[in-house]
Design a protein around this motif. Structure first.
Motif, PDB file in Angstrom:
ATOM      1  N   ALA A  45       0.827  -1.212   0.000  1.00  0.00           N
ATOM      2  CA  ALA A  45       0.000   0.000   0.000  1.00  0.00           C
ATOM      3  C   ALA A  45       0.863   1.264   0.000  1.00  0.00           C
ATOM      4  O   ALA A  45       0.556   2.236  -0.677  1.00  0.00           O
ATOM      5  CB  ALA A  45      -0.932  -0.009   1.211  1.00  0.00           C
ATOM      6  N   LEU A  46       1.961   1.223   0.751  1.00  0.00           N
ATOM      7  CA  LEU A  46       2.808   2.418   0.875  1.00  0.00           C
ATOM      8  C   LEU A  46       3.734   2.600  -0.324  1.00  0.00           C
ATOM      9  O   LEU A  46       4.216   3.702  -0.581  1.00  0.00           O
ATOM     10  CB  LEU A  46       3.671   2.309   2.136  1.00  0.00           C
ATOM     11  N   LEU A  47       4.005   1.517  -1.049  1.00  0.00           N
ATOM     12  CA  LEU A  47       4.932   1.622  -2.185  1.00  0.00           C
ATOM     13  C   LEU A  47       4.417   2.572  -3.258  1.00  0.00           C
ATOM     14  O   LEU A  47       5.191   3.087  -4.064  1.00  0.00           O
ATOM     15  CB  LEU A  47       5.212   0.236  -2.782  1.00  0.00           C
ATOM     16  N   VAL A  48       3.105   2.810  -3.266  1.00  0.00           N
ATOM     17  CA  VAL A  48       2.533   3.755  -4.230  1.00  0.00           C
ATOM     18  C   VAL A  48       3.180   5.127  -4.067  1.00  0.00           C
ATOM     19  O   VAL A  48       3.517   5.797  -5.035  1.00  0.00           O
ATOM     20  CB  VAL A  48       0.997   3.835  -4.035  1.00  0.00           C
ATOM     21  N   SER A  49       3.387   5.540  -2.818  1.00  0.00           N
ATOM     22  CA  SER A  49       4.046   6.836  -2.589  1.00  0.00           C
ATOM     23  C   SER A  49       5.546   6.670  -2.348  1.00  0.00           C
ATOM     24  O   SER A  49       6.301   7.645  -2.442  1.00  0.00           O
ATOM     25  CB  SER A  49       3.396   7.558  -1.410  1.00  0.00           C
ATOM     26  N   ASP A  50       5.986   5.462  -2.062  1.00  0.00           N
ATOM     27  CA  ASP A  50       7.402   5.134  -1.864  1.00  0.00           C
ATOM     28  C   ASP A  50       8.147   6.179  -1.018  1.00  0.00           C
ATOM     29  O   ASP A  50       9.052   6.874  -1.505  1.00  0.00           O
ATOM     30  CB  ASP A  50       8.096   4.967  -3.227  1.00  0.00           C
ATOM     31  N   PRO A  51       7.780   6.283   0.269  1.00  0.00           N
ATOM     32  CA  PRO A  51       8.371   7.347   1.102  1.00  0.00           C
ATOM     33  C   PRO A  51       9.868   7.163   1.332  1.00  0.00           C
ATOM     34  O   PRO A  51      10.377   6.040   1.315  1.00  0.00           O
ATOM     35  CB  PRO A  51       7.612   7.192   2.428  1.00  0.00           C
ATOM     36  N   VAL A  52      10.540   8.290   1.538  1.00  0.00           N
ATOM     37  CA  VAL A  52      11.928   8.261   2.012  1.00  0.00           C
ATOM     38  C   VAL A  52      11.901   7.831   3.470  1.00  0.00           C
ATOM     39  O   VAL A  52      11.198   8.425   4.285  1.00  0.00           O
ATOM     40  CB  VAL A  52      12.589   9.645   1.879  1.00  0.00           C
ATOM     41  N   LEU A  53      12.650   6.783   3.815  1.00  0.00           N
ATOM     42  CA  LEU A  53      12.716   6.316   5.199  1.00  0.00           C
ATOM     43  C   LEU A  53      13.859   7.005   5.941  1.00  0.00           C
ATOM     44  O   LEU A  53      13.713   7.377   7.096  1.00  0.00           O
ATOM     45  CB  LEU A  53      12.903   4.798   5.247  1.00  0.00           C
ATOM     46  N   TYR A  54      15.007   7.151   5.274  1.00  0.00           N
ATOM     47  CA  TYR A  54      16.144   7.818   5.931  1.00  0.00           C
ATOM     48  C   TYR A  54      17.161   8.278   4.912  1.00  0.00           C
ATOM     49  O   TYR A  54      17.146   7.862   3.749  1.00  0.00           O
ATOM     50  CB  TYR A  54      16.804   6.913   6.974  1.00  0.00           C
ATOM     51  N   ARG A  55      18.026   9.178   5.383  1.00  0.00           N
ATOM     52  CA  ARG A  55      19.131   9.689   4.575  1.00  0.00           C
ATOM     53  C   ARG A  55      20.419   9.555   5.368  1.00  0.00           C
ATOM     54  O   ARG A  55      20.408   9.682   6.596  1.00  0.00           O
ATOM     55  CB  ARG A  55      18.919  11.165   4.223  1.00  0.00           C
ATOM     56  N   VAL A  56      21.509   9.280   4.672  1.00  0.00           N
ATOM     57  CA  VAL A  56      22.837   9.219   5.290  1.00  0.00           C
ATOM     58  C   VAL A  56      23.699  10.273   4.610  1.00  0.00           C
ATOM     59  O   VAL A  56      23.819  10.287   3.380  1.00  0.00           O
ATOM     60  CB  VAL A  56      23.475   7.825   5.124  1.00  0.00           C
ATOM     61  N   TYR A  57      24.272  11.183   5.414  1.00  0.00           N
ATOM     62  CA  TYR A  57      25.078  12.295   4.894  1.00  0.00           C
ATOM     63  C   TYR A  57      26.546  12.036   5.184  1.00  0.00           C
ATOM     64  O   TYR A  57      26.941  11.897   6.335  1.00  0.00           O
ATOM     65  CB  TYR A  57      24.673  13.612   5.576  1.00  0.00           C
ATOM     66  N   MET A  58      27.327  11.991   4.128  1.00  0.00           N
ATOM     67  CA  MET A  58      28.768  11.781   4.267  1.00  0.00           C
ATOM     68  C   MET A  58      29.495  13.105   4.021  1.00  0.00           C
ATOM     69  O   MET A  58      29.299  13.724   2.975  1.00  0.00           O
ATOM     70  CB  MET A  58      29.276  10.779   3.225  1.00  0.00           C
ATOM     71  N   PRO A  59      30.330  13.532   4.964  1.00  0.00           N
ATOM     72  CA  PRO A  59      31.080  14.777   4.745  1.00  0.00           C
ATOM     73  C   PRO A  59      32.217  14.577   3.758  1.00  0.00           C
ATOM     74  O   PRO A  59      32.591  13.434   3.440  1.00  0.00           O
ATOM     75  CB  PRO A  59      31.630  15.104   6.132  1.00  0.00           C
ATOM     76  N   ARG A  60      32.792  15.682   3.301  1.00  0.00           N
ATOM     77  CA  ARG A  60      33.998  15.601   2.475  1.00  0.00           C
ATOM     78  C   ARG A  60      35.136  15.159   3.381  1.00  0.00           C
ATOM     79  O   ARG A  60      35.418  15.776   4.380  1.00  0.00           O
ATOM     80  CB  ARG A  60      34.321  16.963   1.876  1.00  0.00           C
ATOM     81  N   GLN A  61      35.725  14.046   3.061  1.00  0.00           N
ATOM     82  CA  GLN A  61      36.799  13.519   3.914  1.00  0.00           C
ATOM     83  C   GLN A  61      37.695  12.626   3.073  1.00  0.00           C
ATOM     84  O   GLN A  61      37.303  12.144   2.013  1.00  0.00           O
ATOM     85  CB  GLN A  61      36.223  12.742   5.095  1.00  0.00           C
ATOM     86  N   PRO A  62      38.884  12.357   3.534  1.00  0.00           N
ATOM     87  CA  PRO A  62      39.811  11.564   2.741  1.00  0.00           C
ATOM     88  C   PRO A  62      39.513  10.077   2.742  1.00  0.00           C
ATOM     89  O   PRO A  62      40.207   9.319   2.082  1.00  0.00           O
ATOM     90  CB  PRO A  62      41.169  11.833   3.416  1.00  0.00           C
ATOM     91  N   GLY A  63      38.469   9.645   3.482  1.00  0.00           N
ATOM     92  CA  GLY A  63      38.065   8.245   3.436  1.00  0.00           C
ATOM     93  C   GLY A  63      39.162   7.304   3.878  1.00  0.00           C
ATOM     94  O   GLY A  63      39.716   7.452   4.965  1.00  0.00           O
ATOM     95  N   GLY A  64      39.494   6.348   3.009  1.00  0.00           N
ATOM     96  CA  GLY A  64      40.438   5.308   3.371  1.00  0.00           C
ATOM     97  C   GLY A  64      41.760   5.830   3.891  1.00  0.00           C
ATOM     98  O   GLY A  64      42.334   5.271   4.832  1.00  0.00           O
ATOM     99  N   SER A  65      42.246   6.922   3.319  1.00  0.00           N
ATOM    100  CA  SER A  65      43.532   7.440   3.758  1.00  0.00           C
ATOM    101  C   SER A  65      43.461   7.992   5.176  1.00  0.00           C
ATOM    102  O   SER A  65      44.464   8.119   5.862  1.00  0.00           O
ATOM    103  CB  SER A  65      44.017   8.533   2.803  1.00  0.00           C
ATOM    104  N   PHE A  66      42.262   8.312   5.637  1.00  0.00           N
ATOM    105  CA  PHE A  66      42.067   8.844   6.992  1.00  0.00           C
ATOM    106  C   PHE A  66      41.872   7.714   7.997  1.00  0.00           C
ATOM    107  O   PHE A  66      42.179   7.857   9.178  1.00  0.00           O
ATOM    108  CB  PHE A  66      40.860   9.781   6.991  1.00  0.00           C
ATOM    109  N   GLY A  67      41.321   6.603   7.549  1.00  0.00           N
ATOM    110  CA  GLY A  67      41.153   5.444   8.431  1.00  0.00           C
ATOM    111  C   GLY A  67      39.797   5.328   9.078  1.00  0.00           C
ATOM    112  O   GLY A  67      39.431   4.264   9.567  1.00  0.00           O
TER     113      GLY A  67
END
Ligand code: M6P
Ligand code: ZN
Length: 192
Positions: A45-67
């Motif tokens: 029933a809800l897929l008709v509107s397909d709501p956003v359940l959550y968002r994940v925000y990733m900052p600008r960062q060096p990723g793997g090189s930062f650890g």
């Protein structure tokens, strides 16, 4: 000598949990995880509107090189039938990789389970720090009427194993009742 990794910083908009000028925003809708919820009629029933359940925000960062990776997760308030909006949940591929959550706003539950069938649950509310050891799958559930916002920090080599959780489900469901959130065994759980 190699160049040192540069220090960085990120700002969280405390009004909505978004990281300012995020490098990446992951948006998860119901259609990304329909089998995660127990009431499949409510899902359809809800897929008709397909709501956003959550968002994940990733900052600008060096990723793997930062650890370490850092992200805010923002779970909307809402339910699929009587089941609260929640994250997909995952094991870390590298079981030596733990994770830390700091809740900034809202209220919820952190569900954790091991591959050999142990289950633990912790409350999430502003100021609470949850410490998740490497072997424990983790899922967060928004049991409140407002957004659940938390900061997560985890090793860059952790890796996300979603398949195990998606195939087995979680050992418990968190359901809305007249008496508030109730945690009940998941009859469809296929783990040990
Ligand atoms: C937290 C961290 C992230 C995770 C996110 C959403 O921010 O644990 O690694 O991606 O929550 O959870 P999931 O990946 O299970 O959808
Ligand atoms: Zn994780």
């Amino acid at each position: 000598m190699t160049e040192p990794t540069l220090p960085r910083f990120a700002s969280i908009n405390l009004a909505d949990g978004a990281i300012v000028d995020a490098a990446e925003v992951i948006v998860r809708r119901l259609s990304d995880m329909p089998a995660s919820f127990h009431d499949q009629r409510a899902v359809q029933a809800l897929l008709v509107s397909d709501p956003v359940l959550y968002r994940v925000y990733m900052p600008r960062q060096p990723g793997g090189s930062f650890g370490l990776y850092t992200a805010t997760s923002v779970i909307e308030p809402g339910r699929v039938g009587d089941e609260y909006y929640m994250t997909k949940g995952h094991f870390h591929v590298n079981e030596g990789a733990p994770e830390v959550y700091l809740t900034l706003s809202g209220e919820g539950k952190l569900l954790m389970q091991t591959r050999d069938g142990r289950f633990e649950m912790q409350d999430m509310k502003p100021g609470v720090v949850n410490l998740i050891p490497g072997e424990w799958a983790h899922r967060t559930v928004n049991t409140g009427e407002t957004r659940l916002v938390f900061l997560g920090v985890w090793p860059a080599d952790a890796g996300h194993d979603y398949d195990s959780v998606y195939e087995q489900g979680f050992a418990r469901l968190v359901l809305a009742t007249a008496d508030g959130p109730q945690v009940v065994p998941n009859p469809a759980y296929r783990g040990r």
